[in-house]
Design an enzyme around this catalytic site. Structure first.
Site, PDB file in Angstrom:
ATOM      1  N   GLY A  17     -35.912 -28.252  22.677  1.00 32.93           N
ATOM      2  CA  GLY A  17     -35.012 -29.344  22.317  1.00 32.93           C
ATOM      3  C   GLY A  17     -35.490 -30.091  21.092  1.00 32.93           C
ATOM      4  O   GLY A  17     -36.578 -30.658  21.080  1.00 32.93           O
ATOM      5  N   PHE A  20     -33.909 -36.383  18.842  1.00 30.95           N
ATOM      6  CA  PHE A  20     -34.685 -37.481  18.264  1.00 30.95           C
ATOM      7  C   PHE A  20     -36.176 -37.350  18.547  1.00 30.95           C
ATOM      8  O   PHE A  20     -37.006 -37.582  17.672  1.00 30.95           O
ATOM      9  CB  PHE A  20     -34.172 -38.825  18.791  1.00 30.95           C
ATOM     10  N   VAL A  85     -32.802 -22.489  26.888  1.00 30.11           N
ATOM     11  CA  VAL A  85     -33.889 -22.223  27.844  1.00 30.11           C
ATOM     12  C   VAL A  85     -33.336 -22.412  29.252  1.00 30.11           C
ATOM     13  O   VAL A  85     -32.756 -23.455  29.575  1.00 30.11           O
ATOM     14  CB  VAL A  85     -35.086 -23.170  27.592  1.00 30.11           C
ATOM     15  N   GLU A 176     -18.291 -49.254  21.230  1.00 30.89           N
ATOM     16  CA  GLU A 176     -17.978 -48.788  19.877  1.00 30.89           C
ATOM     17  C   GLU A 176     -16.741 -47.893  19.875  1.00 30.89           C
ATOM     18  O   GLU A 176     -15.909 -47.970  18.966  1.00 30.89           O
ATOM     19  CB  GLU A 176     -19.199 -48.066  19.292  1.00 30.89           C
ATOM     20  N   ASP A 308     -35.460 -38.835  26.378  1.00 33.63           N
ATOM     21  CA  ASP A 308     -34.614 -39.256  27.502  1.00 33.63           C
ATOM     22  C   ASP A 308     -35.019 -38.637  28.834  1.00 33.63           C
ATOM     23  O   ASP A 308     -34.834 -39.246  29.887  1.00 33.63           O
ATOM     24  CB  ASP A 308     -33.149 -38.847  27.233  1.00 33.63           C
ATOM     25  N   ALA A 326     -32.756 -43.777  21.361  1.00 36.28           N
ATOM     26  CA  ALA A 326     -33.382 -42.961  20.318  1.00 36.28           C
ATOM     27  C   ALA A 326     -34.760 -43.483  19.910  1.00 36.28           C
ATOM     28  O   ALA A 326     -35.669 -42.697  19.644  1.00 36.28           O
ATOM     29  CB  ALA A 326     -32.454 -42.912  19.106  1.00 36.28           C
TER      30      ALA A 326
HETATM   31  C1  LIG Z   1     -22.622 -41.145  21.991  1.00 36.42           C
HETATM   32  C2  LIG Z   1     -24.045 -41.634  22.000  1.00 36.42           C
HETATM   33  C3  LIG Z   1     -24.392 -42.761  21.262  1.00 36.42           C
HETATM   34  C4  LIG Z   1     -25.706 -43.219  21.249  1.00 36.42           C
HETATM   35  N1  LIG Z   1     -26.017 -44.329  20.508  1.00 36.42           N
HETATM   36  C5  LIG Z   1     -27.298 -44.741  20.452  1.00 36.42           C
HETATM   37  C6  LIG Z   1     -27.650 -45.847  19.634  1.00 36.42           C
HETATM   38  O1  LIG Z   1     -26.808 -46.453  18.974  1.00 36.42           O
HETATM   39  N2  LIG Z   1     -28.964 -46.219  19.595  1.00 36.42           N
HETATM   40  C7  LIG Z   1     -29.924 -45.555  20.312  1.00 36.42           C
HETATM   41  O2  LIG Z   1     -31.109 -45.915  20.230  1.00 36.42           O
HETATM   42  N3  LIG Z   1     -29.614 -44.538  21.102  1.00 36.42           N
HETATM   43  C8  LIG Z   1     -28.331 -44.105  21.192  1.00 36.42           C
HETATM   44  N4  LIG Z   1     -28.001 -43.031  21.981  1.00 36.42           N
HETATM   45  C9  LIG Z   1     -29.052 -42.404  22.798  1.00 36.42           C
HETATM   46  C10 LIG Z   1     -29.875 -41.456  21.947  1.00 36.42           C
HETATM   47  O3  LIG Z   1     -29.036 -40.564  21.261  1.00 36.42           O
HETATM   48  C11 LIG Z   1     -30.821 -40.694  22.873  1.00 36.42           C
HETATM   49  O4  LIG Z   1     -31.657 -41.627  23.516  1.00 36.42           O
HETATM   50  C12 LIG Z   1     -31.668 -39.718  22.093  1.00 36.42           C
HETATM   51  O5  LIG Z   1     -30.841 -38.712  21.540  1.00 36.42           O
HETATM   52  C13 LIG Z   1     -32.722 -39.093  22.997  1.00 36.42           C
HETATM   53  O6  LIG Z   1     -33.458 -38.187  22.251  1.00 36.42           O
HETATM   54  P1  LIG Z   1     -33.993 -36.847  22.919  1.00 36.42           P
HETATM   55  O7  LIG Z   1     -34.787 -36.172  21.878  1.00 36.42           O
HETATM   56  O8  LIG Z   1     -34.629 -37.154  24.221  1.00 36.42           O
HETATM   57  O9  LIG Z   1     -32.693 -36.009  23.263  1.00 36.42           O
HETATM   58  P2  LIG Z   1     -31.573 -35.460  22.271  1.00 36.42           P
HETATM   59  O10 LIG Z   1     -31.579 -36.173  20.996  1.00 36.42           O
HETATM   60  O11 LIG Z   1     -30.315 -35.456  23.068  1.00 36.42           O
HETATM   61  O12 LIG Z   1     -32.038 -33.965  22.002  1.00 36.42           O
HETATM   62  C14 LIG Z   1     -32.084 -32.994  23.005  1.00 36.42           C
HETATM   63  C15 LIG Z   1     -32.038 -31.628  22.363  1.00 36.42           C
HETATM   64  O13 LIG Z   1     -32.316 -30.662  23.351  1.00 36.42           O
HETATM   65  C16 LIG Z   1     -31.453 -29.555  23.211  1.00 36.42           C
HETATM   66  N5  LIG Z   1     -31.373 -28.909  24.518  1.00 36.42           N
HETATM   67  C17 LIG Z   1     -31.003 -29.465  25.689  1.00 36.42           C
HETATM   68  N6  LIG Z   1     -31.120 -28.575  26.697  1.00 36.42           N
HETATM   69  C18 LIG Z   1     -31.576 -27.429  26.153  1.00 36.42           C
HETATM   70  C19 LIG Z   1     -31.910 -26.152  26.681  1.00 36.42           C
HETATM   71  N7  LIG Z   1     -31.829 -25.882  27.989  1.00 36.42           N
HETATM   72  N8  LIG Z   1     -32.314 -25.177  25.845  1.00 36.42           N
HETATM   73  C20 LIG Z   1     -32.424 -25.437  24.494  1.00 36.42           C
HETATM   74  N9  LIG Z   1     -32.138 -26.635  23.949  1.00 36.42           N
HETATM   75  C21 LIG Z   1     -31.725 -27.621  24.755  1.00 36.42           C
HETATM   76  C22 LIG Z   1     -30.154 -30.168  22.722  1.00 36.42           C
HETATM   77  O14 LIG Z   1     -29.358 -29.227  22.028  1.00 36.42           O
HETATM   78  C23 LIG Z   1     -30.669 -31.284  21.806  1.00 36.42           C
HETATM   79  O15 LIG Z   1     -30.810 -30.851  20.477  1.00 36.42           O
HETATM   80  C24 LIG Z   1     -26.692 -42.544  22.009  1.00 36.42           C
HETATM   81  C25 LIG Z   1     -26.350 -41.418  22.756  1.00 36.42           C
HETATM   82  C26 LIG Z   1     -25.036 -40.955  22.737  1.00 36.42           C
HETATM   83  C27 LIG Z   1     -24.682 -39.731  23.550  1.00 36.42           C
END
Ligand SMILES: Cc1cc2nc3c(=O)[nH]c(=O)nc-3n(C[C@H](O)[C@H](O)[C@H](O)COP(=O)(O)OP(=O)(O)OC[C@H]3O[C@@H](n4cnc5c(N)ncnc54)[C@H](O)[C@@H]3O)c2cc1C
Length: 429
Positions: A17, A20, A85, A176, A308, A326
């Site tokens: 993944g 962020f 995965v 939003e 997350d 994020a």
């Molecule tokens: C619509 C929306 C608006 C948001 N607005 C805000 C905001 O304004 N401010 C803020 O701070 N946060 C915001 N967030 C929350 C923020 O986007 C998340 O907290 C952040 O993306 C978490 O980062 P992450 O790296 O944990 O997961 P993500 O950024 O979601 O990345 C996860 C990655 O894992 C990959 N993945 C998942 N499962 C698999 C698998 N089985 N095999 C291979 N790849 C996989 C996905 O493709 C993705 O690229 C928002 C979320 C959403 C949905």
């Protein structure tokens, strides 16, 4: 030693993944003595905070995503594979993916979150969501298709149902999205759909808590609700959804009110996106993996979880886990990279402590609420701050330029530039 993924003799880290959290991790591991394989089911990084603008036609998807291969191409010790995965074998230290098995020395899970429908299969099947680019494009098509449908409908009851848009969940995404839909009603319908009576379109925002944006201060919440109402959004707080019958469009609410609508947008929360193979006792609150203060999966020295999907209770200010935002993901990604380097050098790792700089949400043109380092701003200045920060946080100069120019265009013309149905949406039956 010349750094090259294929020739270097170094431990192998697999990152599952690249959102962020994962992106910050690899940026900090770039050029370090560790081989990194990045696996993501998408070949792009998605800037989720602006996804609602893709859904409402303000931005194209290519403005907010960035190719992972381009990022990785500049990193000599990092390679990318596009794959999903499906299973983790912690005994064999292997992951099973859609393109085969891969072995690791260290594993980092950063799979993010998925929409929480609270196990209600009907809501999951019939509600729209906003968690991926395809979701955003589906929603954009659906909104525009509903307008087209309303134009060819003569039954006034049906027109009302078609033009009722209900957003469930008054967090930043819900607020939003509601603001964006209200602006479509105000500016786009009179310009593009002149035969349609805009007053027939209703935007509802349903929130179970007593106030919207409940993670922000009371003053920001109240102001956001005021801005929404000013735009014509009907805000129903202390109200939850009981059921949705897609065949007759009836959305039953906890106050016994029934709204008729063809479009329910579900933004009432997220839960961690876990992968098969990890013991279920390690999955905790919010479907997130239990980790220690160093983001190590409980009981494992070689598996880390960030973003997350990580549930950490050791940070004294966040005994019930960090917010799924994020900034937490980015800070965890950065610290984990440093900790992995320390681990390789046999130095002690440092615990994660979240530095919360604030949060924000925008509610249409000139209106936003913004809390930064304890300062609370609302209105025009907050809106400028919101735009500036989002532009700075986007990945890639081209994306920043595209978003800036689109915003400028939308601002001058009062329009949403991308009002096109490129992939028609069909509700599941
Ligand atoms: C619509 C929306 C608006 C948001 N607005 C805000 C905001 O304004 N401010 C803020 O701070 N946060 C915001 N967030 C929350 C923020 O986007 C998340 O907290 C952040 O993306 C978490 O980062 P992450 O790296 O944990 O997961 P993500 O950024 O979601 O990345 C996860 C990655 O894992 C990959 N993945 C998942 N499962 C698999 C698998 N089985 N095999 C291979 N790849 C996989 C996905 O493709 C993705 O690229 C928002 C979320 C959403 C949905």
């Amino acid at each position: 030693m010349k750094i090259n993924f294929y020739t270097m003799n170094a431990p192998h880290l697999i990152l599952i993944g690249c959102g962020f959290a994962g992106l910050e991790l690899i940026k900090k591991l770039n050029g370090k003595p560790i081989k990194v394989t990045v696996i993501d089911k998408n070949n792009y990084f998605n800037f989720q905070p602006l996804m609602y603008q893709v859904a409402s036609g303000g931005l194209g998807p290519d403005s907010i995503v960035y190719p992972l291969r381009k990022i990785v191409s500049k990193m000599p010790n990092v390679i990318f594979r596009m794959a999903e995965v499906n299973f983790i074998d912690t005994n064999q230290k292997q992951i099973y993916t859609s393109i085969g098995k891969i072995s690791y020395d260290y594993l980092c899970i950063a799979t993010g979150a998925k929409t929480n429908f609270f196990d209600n299969k009907e809501l999951e099947k019939y509600c729209m969501q906003l968690k991926s680019i395809p979701d955003a494009l589906d929603l954009r098509s659906d909104i525009l298709q509903e307008f087209e449908k309303a134009l060819s409908e003569s039954d006034s009851g049906k027109i009302e149902r078609i033009l009722n848009f209900v957003i469930v969940g008054g967090g930043p995404t819900g607020v939003e999205t509601a603001g964006a839909l209200a602006e479509i009603k105000k500016y786009v319908i009179p310009a593009d759909y002149k035969e349609l009576d805009a007053s027939k379109m209703h935007v509802y925002l349903i929130e179970a808590a007593p106030r919207v944006l409940s993670s922000m201060s009371e003053i920001s919440s109240r102001k956001a609700e005021f801005f929404l109402k000013q735009l014509g959004v009907e805000v129903l707080t202390n109200t939850s959804v009981i059921s949705y019958n897609a065949s007759n469009g009836q959305l039953t609410l906890s106050n016994n009110k029934v709204l008729e609508t063809d479009t329910v947008i579900w933004s009432a929360g997220v839960i961690g996106k876990t992968i098969e193979g990890i013991k279920t006792e390690l999955v905790s609150r919010g479907n997130r993996y239990k980790v220690d203060a160093f983001n190590r999966l409980e009981g494992y020295e070689d598996i880390f979880v960030i973003g997350d999907v990580a549930y950490m209770t050791s940070d004294k200010n966040y005994p019930n886990g960090h917010p799924m935002v994020a900034t937490v993901a980015q800070q965890q990604g950065r610290l984990l990279a440093k900790n992995i380097i320390r681990l390789l050098k046999k130095e002690p790792m440092q615990p994660f402590i979240y530095k919360n700089k604030g949060s924000m949400a925008t509610i249409g043109r000139h209106k936003a609420v913004f809390e930064i380092y304890g300062f609370k701003l609302q209105g025009y200045i907050a809106w400028l701050g919101w735009m500036f920060l989002h532009l700075m946080l986007l990945v890639g100069f081209r994306n920043r330029m595209m978003v800036f120019l689109n915003w400028l265009w939308n601002y001058i013309t009062y329009q949403r530039a991308i009002r096109i149905i490129t992939r028609p949406y069909t509700q599941k039956s």
